[in-house]
Write a protein that holds these residues in place. Structure first.
Motif, mmCIF file in Angstrom:
data_model
loop_
_atom_site.group_PDB
_atom_site.id
_atom_site.type_symbol
_atom_site.label_atom_id
_atom_site.label_comp_id
_atom_site.label_asym_id
_atom_site.label_seq_id
_atom_site.Cartn_x
_atom_site.Cartn_y
_atom_site.Cartn_z
ATOM 1 N N ALA A 140 0.835 -1.204 0.000
ATOM 2 C CA ALA A 140 0.000 0.000 0.000
ATOM 3 C C ALA A 140 0.869 1.254 0.000
ATOM 4 N N VAL A 141 1.934 1.265 0.793
ATOM 5 C CA VAL A 141 2.841 2.411 0.797
ATOM 6 C C VAL A 141 3.488 2.589 -0.570
ATOM 7 N N LEU A 142 3.871 1.486 -1.199
ATOM 8 C CA LEU A 142 4.484 1.572 -2.526
ATOM 9 C C LEU A 142 3.508 2.123 -3.558
ATOM 10 N N ARG A 143 2.203 1.955 -3.327
ATOM 11 C CA ARG A 143 1.201 2.524 -4.237
ATOM 12 C C ARG A 143 0.968 4.006 -3.962
ATOM 13 N N GLY A 144 1.594 4.533 -2.922
ATOM 14 C CA GLY A 144 1.408 5.932 -2.577
ATOM 15 C C GLY A 144 0.298 6.184 -1.583
ATOM 16 N N VAL A 145 -0.172 5.146 -0.900
ATOM 17 C CA VAL A 145 -1.256 5.282 0.068
ATOM 18 C C VAL A 145 -0.699 5.841 1.379
ATOM 19 N N ASP A 146 -1.460 6.725 2.010
ATOM 20 C CA ASP A 146 -1.124 7.243 3.332
ATOM 21 C C ASP A 146 -1.514 6.185 4.363
#
Length: 458
Positions: A350-356
């Motif tokens: 999720a972080v790699l997708r740019g999610v906060d």
């Protein structure tokens, strides 16, 4: 006789080693994780005297008997389940605009779809929760279903009991279910006024009336459910004890969240209670299965029970799917953080997708070992951009998540392997921007009372 003792001890030792080897094979074939299979099998072979009793109590993979009682063994419960499913059709099933149908996997896990026509009210902390709950109990006309993991014989516990007793004396049918492990210290005298008023009670255990297997004490019913007249349902983190209304000398103020739901989703909560009650009593009380839209409908709600009797690891898969569905924001709140590799990997992706991605945990703890275990998993979070916050003002016990601007969850499940695999849990998911906004405002206030962890602390 003394000459026979070495022979007797030798036979017993050989028998224990043989049983240990058989149990090791069982662990290899049936453990839910490879780590568990390796740990149990080695322990059972090398230290069978200690490991075998522990495996009998803690090594079970499934909660046996419950599945058959719920899905295969009785036409009555099957018929009720069919009624609950049918009630979610014909205008009750929630509709999603084209392109926003993101939740089919969650619906399949729940075995029923999102329902429309619901209203939902966030209940922040114990005072608001028990005020609303007691008002609903006092207004009950037909029946009350009450289920908690922990019930204490203290001031709040006795007030709760008195409300149930008063309802029963008015002619309301009352069914009270508690977990025998979580409520281990509940005395028999607590139940006597209930029985005198005609309230039916049951303590949830792993084996009853010849059904299930012995030694299933590791499986606990962690659900907190109240249903009134099939019209209102309450689900969340609060148990029944003084600490939940800020009367604990060390952990107060106690931060927790419940939710009150009215509308067709109540039937899903009711069904979760009924399955647990049926397991203990082999009886299905007559309840209302007609969906009743709320007076002010608007919320799309999915009721997702989970537990060790499921074919799949429902709770863990729910969290994994929720994390994978996040596109902009993912806020997770739990008192405990001992997840599995799938959840950790999903958070990192999720972080790699740019999610906060943010995780809120308590600064204070009520379980030191679990608190220390969390640091092992925190090493897999901060270095990869997952932000972790510690709530400073009292003990944080709520189980809440927020995904983007349109999905929120409130329930009983923690972010740990016990909730994923061993506990019976229930989560209400709200695919609704308005409810998600209210959860965002609540959690934003909570984050303002937190401090953010840095790398030096792990």
């Amino acid at each position: 006789m003394s000459q026979l003792l070495p022979l007797v001890f030798g036979v017993l030792a050989a028998a224990l080693h043989g049983l240990g080897a058989l149990a090791a094979l069982d662990a290899i074939f049936h453990s839910r994780t490879s780590q568990g299979a390796i740990a149990w099998s080695l322990s059972l072979v090398i230290f069978p005297y200690l490991a075998l009793p522990l495996y009998l109590v803690f090594g079970g993979r499934k909660f046996y008997g419950y599945v058959e009682a719920r899905r295969r063994g009785n036409q009555q419960i099957q018929h009720i389940f069919s009624l609950a499913r049918e009630s979610h059709g014909g205008g009750i099933r929630a509709e999603f605009p084209p392109g926003e149908e993101r939740f089919p996997a969650l619906e399949r896990l729940a075995r029923i779809p999102f329902s429309a026509g619901n209203s939902a009210r966030l209940l922040v902390n114990g005072e608001a929760t028990f005020k609303a709950l007691f008002e609903a109990l006092d207004s009950a006309r037909d029946y009350i279903l009450a289920q908690f993991y922990i019930v204490r014989n203290d001031t709040l516990g006795r007030e709760f009991r008195e409300r149930l007793v008063r309802a029963a004396r008015r002619g309301v049918r009352v069914y009270f279910l508690y977990d025998t492990i979580g409520s281990y210290h509940l005395p028999r005298s607590y139940l006597e006024p209930m029985h005198a008023a005609g309230i039916l009670t049951a303590g949830f255990t792993g084996r009853v009336k010849g059904r299930g297997k012995p030694f299933q004490v590791n499986f606990r019913n962690h659900r907190k459910i109240v249903v009134v007249d099939g019209e209102a349902a309450f689900v969340g983190g609060h148990n029944v004890g003084d600490e939940y209304v800020n009367r604990h000398p060390k952990l107060s103020p106690w931060r927790d969240t419940h939710v009150e739901v009215r509308g067709p989703a109540v039937l899903g909560v009711q069904l979760a209670f009924l399955e647990d009650w049926f397991w203990m009593t082999h009886q299905a009380p007559p309840l209302c299965w007609t969906p009743r839209p709320a007076e002010r409908p608007g919320n799309r709600v999915l009721v997702l029970p989970s537990g060790p009797a499921d074919d799949l690891d429902t709770c863990g898969l729910m969290f994994t799917q929720v994390i994978h569905s996040a596109r902009k924001r993912l806020w997770l709140v739990s008192p405990y953080f001992v997840p599995d590799e799938k959840v950790i990997g999903a958070l990192q992706l999720a972080v790699l997708r740019g999610v906060d991605v943010r995780i809120m945990l308590p600064e204070r703890t009520d379980q030191t070992l679990v608190h220390l275990a969390a640091f092992t998993y925190l090493e897999e979070t901060l270095p990869f951009g997952i932000r972790v916050f510690k709530y400073k003002e009292g003990f944080l016990h709520q189980k809440v998540f927020l995904v983007d601007d349109d999905l929120a969850g409130v329930g009983t499940a923690n972010l740990d392997n016990r909730s994923f695999r061993l506990n019976f849990e229930i989560t209400l998911l709200f695919a609704d921007p308005d409810f998600a906004r209210r959860v965002e405002e609540m959690l934003a206030e909570d984050f303002s009372r937190c401090r953010e962890l840095d790398m030096g602390e792990i």
